[in-house]
Design an enzyme around this catalytic site. Structure first.
Site, PDB file in Angstrom:
ATOM      1  N   GLN A 669       0.818  -1.209   0.000  1.00 30.42           N
ATOM      2  CA  GLN A 669       0.000   0.000   0.000  1.00 30.42           C
ATOM      3  C   GLN A 669       0.851   1.258   0.000  1.00 30.42           C
ATOM      4  OE1 GLN A 669      -3.560   0.321  -0.247  1.00 30.42           O
ATOM      5  NE2 GLN A 669      -2.941  -1.680  -1.021  1.00 30.42           N
ATOM      6  N   HIS A 672       1.690   3.174  -3.347  1.00 29.23           N
ATOM      7  CA  HIS A 672       0.704   3.907  -4.139  1.00 29.23           C
ATOM      8  C   HIS A 672       1.125   5.363  -4.361  1.00 29.23           C
ATOM      9  CE1 HIS A 672      -2.577   1.214  -5.064  1.00 29.23           C
ATOM     10  NE2 HIS A 672      -2.542   0.718  -3.835  1.00 29.23           N
ATOM     11  N   HIS A 739      -7.898  -0.771   4.545  1.00 33.15           N
ATOM     12  CA  HIS A 739      -7.584  -2.204   4.526  1.00 33.15           C
ATOM     13  C   HIS A 739      -7.076  -2.605   5.902  1.00 33.15           C
ATOM     14  CE1 HIS A 739      -6.722  -0.688   0.380  1.00 33.15           C
ATOM     15  NE2 HIS A 739      -7.425  -1.743   0.041  1.00 33.15           N
ATOM     16  N   HIS A 831     -53.802  16.507   5.283  1.00 31.30           N
ATOM     17  CA  HIS A 831     -53.401  15.119   5.480  1.00 31.30           C
ATOM     18  C   HIS A 831     -54.510  14.350   6.210  1.00 31.30           C
ATOM     19  CE1 HIS A 831     -49.418  16.518   4.384  1.00 31.30           C
ATOM     20  NE2 HIS A 831     -48.920  15.286   4.497  1.00 31.30           N
TER      21      HIS A 831
END
Length: 843
Positions: A669, A672, A739, A831
């Site tokens: 990782q 990256h 992760h 209503h």
């Protein structure tokens, strides 16, 4: 001084870059900086989709970049902050006059981009920027400038910046100019024989004076060997007969363009024909000491004191420490000089023992001289009278800048030794300046919204360097655009099958039916989002995995239109891997654009780009900011998958973990990008066990091609020491990683304790890489702590749920009075009336 300065534009034929590096600095775009070896003299050009980041600029300068070239918009951020001699200003011809006197005085020169090489105009600019270095970069790159243009431009006081795609080692043509021809173009000899006096030097020391001709200069540039012109015997290839050859490191011209300096590494007996290193006598000082010590290393008698210094590290260490202490105690000038000489002697002995030369030391000193970040003003505890608390930091300091040869390692903290405030600091990610990025991307988004395809084509040419006639491809896609090697095709097919199987199992195709009370039936059913946009980062990268992770769940969910957006390569094509995935997932259109402009095109639609209802996919800060901007615009009526940030992983490891596996997971990782963060949470590991993991991180990182990225990202990452699995998982839940990898004994049983994570990888044989590519789960996951409230992309992300209710007459008799009472309570008479009018009709 340079004749011209090359620009690394990604198109460099084999051997050309080494030749260019001999002629002086090379302009390297910031996005390619990590791919250029640090020994090359380089100017870093910031001319890409990126927000201003002073830390990134400082880091590049600290790592040895000679200068940075920044756009005018950043000038106020760097002038007065960075040393002016390390900064060049990037200007377009049109805004050259907008430069204030303060900015002119705060930079060492400018790089001017111009569509035409107008010598008169450039001459006037040189006068405007008097005292500054003027570099000129032509934007028209279909043909190289002529030698006449290079010569006249250089004589006007400006240095031409030449894209490497216009340069060649071969003979000059109408498309490319030979680098030696470009270098020789402005040279003018003041001698009758046309030769150029040439000083030959090594490590800054003159070896002798020779002469060069245009022919010898060109051969030296192209071969990297010392070649000169003898006034009596013609072309002289140094050392051809004697073996005393030269490796040329650099060639420079003087300010009058009529003499040269060759910086060389001299091999063999030496430069002079008398077999001495120099024509100007023997070496002195440190150079003489180095030669003496090298001789003693080879010939010192067995058992002698000198030989013991080379062979007994502890003896040499003791002498270095002794002499350092004596130097510190010296008071008079004579004492300081004497003790410093002793320390130099033993320090250089250590260097010679290790194969280190004065040239190596000087290169290291040059790197240190280029650093603009100053070291913290303290010393290690053992060398200070007042020691600091080493159990834990009083506050979390930023990661230090690393020397190139320093170990690649993380920062370590113990949860038992830090305060609650410091623990909270460990959980924080780098601050993302969303408002600032949204302000920067807004003009791009607005331009696409208003001008559609015209803006999209212009922005694609500007940012992706691709000239397109249309930005969209529709199926059927051409077979030649999907030509793949069989192993790659087979790997994609397996990944597609696994991802499809897992995401198909998530689909909700049945209707939920609940009778909440007699005669009142409520239902909930799923429908696909009709039109989705999938952003796949690309350009020079090849990311079929992201196309699969977004395309497969869209296909499984039944989305009618799937628009896949990805930046084109410079030739306007899309990588065949992504094209093949687009076909597999049934993409209805491929948008050849990246960045904020692609997001805008999908959000609003253009003449050719279909508008979508939801946008998915990771991207850089510009993509993320554009997604956040359009989702809040009611004119766009578009939603997005989730906020996104730099990639991250948290690994929990106990004594059963394999150090090599743990290190590999962390690095997978960290590679990256320099803003990626990895965290190792250890469970009751000893110092030796932690050190074993650190050694693996360092060794594996140095063996990987992205080592320069790893050097920076790992230095910012953390080792958090805990005493138990429960403490480790509690920290992970607070961190909420994208992760989570669990190297724990009985890891499966610990999954039940995980509350916050994007995706979990259980046990020693479950690397995160499998989830990234082909196990079946999705790799588009929440980052930056958003795993506390967001799920990763899944099939339900591409569906919406609709509820319905059906009430019988008897059902309304039971429910109606309840509804009417609540409506009256809220003062909404209409209503209540909608219920009572039906109840009265049933009486």
């Amino acid at each position: 001084m340079s004749v011209f300065i090359p620009v690394h534009d990604g198109q460099v034929e084999e051997g050309l870059f080494q030749a260019l590096a001999r002629l002086g600095p090379v302009i390297v775009p910031a996005l390619q900086a990590a791919s250029v070896v640090s020994s090359v003299s380089r100017y870093i050009l910031f001319d890409h989709e990126s927000s201003f980041n002073l830390d990134e600029i400082v880091q590049l300068l600290d790592q040895g970049a000679d200068k940075v070239i920044v756009p005018l918009a950043w000038a106020k951020e760097v002038v007065g902050v960075l040393p002016f001699e390390r900064v060049l200003l990037l200007l377009d011809v049109a805004n050259a006059s907008a430069v204030s006197e303060k900015v002119r005085n705060g930079v060492s020169g400018v790089l001017i981009r111009t569509t035409a090489l107008d010598l008169d105009f450039i001459g006037s600019l040189s006068r405007f920027f008097t005292g500054s270095a003027i570099h000129v970069l032509p934007l028209e790159t279909s043909a190289p400038p002529s030698p006449f243009t290079i010569r006249e431009l250089r004589r006007s006081g400006a240095i031409l910046a030449l894209p490497s795609s216009l340069l060649t080692l071969s003979s000059s043509t109408s498309q490319r100019i030979n680098i030696a021809d470009a270098f020789a173009a402005p040279l003018v000899s003041d001698r009758a024989d046309g030769l150029f006096p040439t000083v030959v030097s090594e490590d800054g020391k003159s070896l002798g004076l020779v002469y060069s001709s245009l022919e010898s200069i060109k051969e030296s540039i192209l071969t990297g060997k010392g070649v000169y012109q003898s006034r009596k015997h013609g072309l002289w290839r140094k050392g051809e007969s004697s073996g005393a050859t030269q490796e040329v490191l650099g060639i420079r011209v003087d300010c009058d363009l009529d003499s040269l300096e060759f910086d060389v590494v001299q091999h063999g007996a030496g430069f002079c024909h008398l077999n001495t290193p120099s024509c100007f006598g023997q070496a002195r000082g440190l150079a003489a000491l180095q030669k003496t010590l090298q001789s003693r290393l080879e010939s010192a008698p067995e058992g002698s004191y000198t030989q013991r210094l080379f062979k007994e590290p502890e003896l040499l260490r003791a002498k270095i420490m002794e002499e350092a202490d004596e130097l510190c105690r010296a008071e008079t000038q004579q004492e300081v000089a004497f003790e410093a000489a002793d320390l130099f002697y033993f320090a250089l002995t250590k260097c010679i023992t290790s194969g280190v030369t004065l040239a190596d030391i000087e290169r290291s000193l040059d790197k240190k001289a280029k650093k603009i970040t100053r070291r913290k003003g303290d010393a290690k505890p053992q060398w200070t009278e007042k020691t600091e608390n080493v159990a834990g930091p009083s506050r979390l300091a930023p990661a230090p800048a690393l020397a190139e040869d320093a170990p690649i390692r993380m920062r370590t903290y113990s949860l038992s030794a830090i305060s609650p405030e410091e623990r909270a600091s460990l959980l924080r990610r780098p601050v993302l300046k969303s408002d600032e990025m949204i302000a920067k991307v807004k003009p791009i988004v607005e331009d696409v919204r208003k001008r559609g395809d015209a803006a999209l084509l212009e922005l694609t040419a500007k940012f992706d360097k691709a000239q397109l006639s249309t930005t969209v491809e529709f199926p059927p896609f051409a077979a030649e655009s999907m030509q793949l090697d069989p192993p790659v095709r087979e790997a994609i097919d397996v990944a597609y099958a696994n991802i499809h199987k897992f995401h198909a199992a998530q689909a909700q195709n049945s209707t939920l039916v609940v009778e909440t009370m007699p005669g009142v039936v409520c239902s909930r059913f799923a429908r696909p989002i009709a039109r989705v946009g999938l952003y796949v980062p690309g350009g020079t990268a090849i990311l079929p995995s992201t196309a699969l992770m977004l395309g497969v769940p869209a296909q499984v969910a039944g989305c009618k239109e799937i628009v896949l957006a990805t930046p084109p390569r410079p030739d306007g094509t899309i990588s065949p891997e992504v094209m093949y995935v687009a076909k597999l997932v049934g993409a209805s259109a491929i948008l050849k654009a990246g960045g904020g402009q692609a997001v805008a095109a999908m959000a609003y639609g253009t003449e050719t780009v279909p508008k979508v209802d939801k946008i998915f996919g990771p991207g850089n800060q510009w993509v993320t900011a554009a997604k956040m901007l359009v989702q809040n615009d009611t004119d766009a009526l578009v939603s997005i998958d989730m906020p996104a940030g730099p990639s991250e992983v948290l690994v929990i490891a106990d004594s059963t973990a394999n150090p090599a596996f743990v290190a590999a997971d962390l690095l997978s990782q960290a590679e990256h990008g320099i803003d990626s963060q990895v965290v190792l949470v250890t469970v009751n590991l000893s110092d030796g066990q932690v050190a074993a993991i650190e050694r693996e991180v360092d060794a594996q990182a140095h063996a990987l091609s992205r080592v320069e990225i790893l050097r920076q990202s790992v230095a910012k990452s953390l080792i958090v020491r805990t005493a138990s699995p429960e403490e480790a998982i509690a920290f992970s839940n607070d961190y909420a990683p994208e992760h989570l990898i669990m190297h724990l004994e009985d890891a499966s049983a610990r999954v039940a304790s995980v509350q916050n994570a994007g995706s979990v990888f259980v046990g020693p044989y479950t690397p995160e890489s499998c989830g990234d590519y082909a196990s079946g789960t999705n790799h588009t996951l929440p980052t930056n702590g958003y795993a506390r409230q967001f799920s990763g992309v899944n099939t339900l992300s591409f569906q919406k749920h609709i509820t319905s209710q059906e009430i019988t007459a008897d059902g309304l008799k039971g429910l109606g009075p309840v509804v009417a009472t609540l409506a009256d309570c809220e003062g909404l008479g209409a209503h209540a009336n909608a219920v009572r009018i039906r109840l009265r009709a049933m009486q």
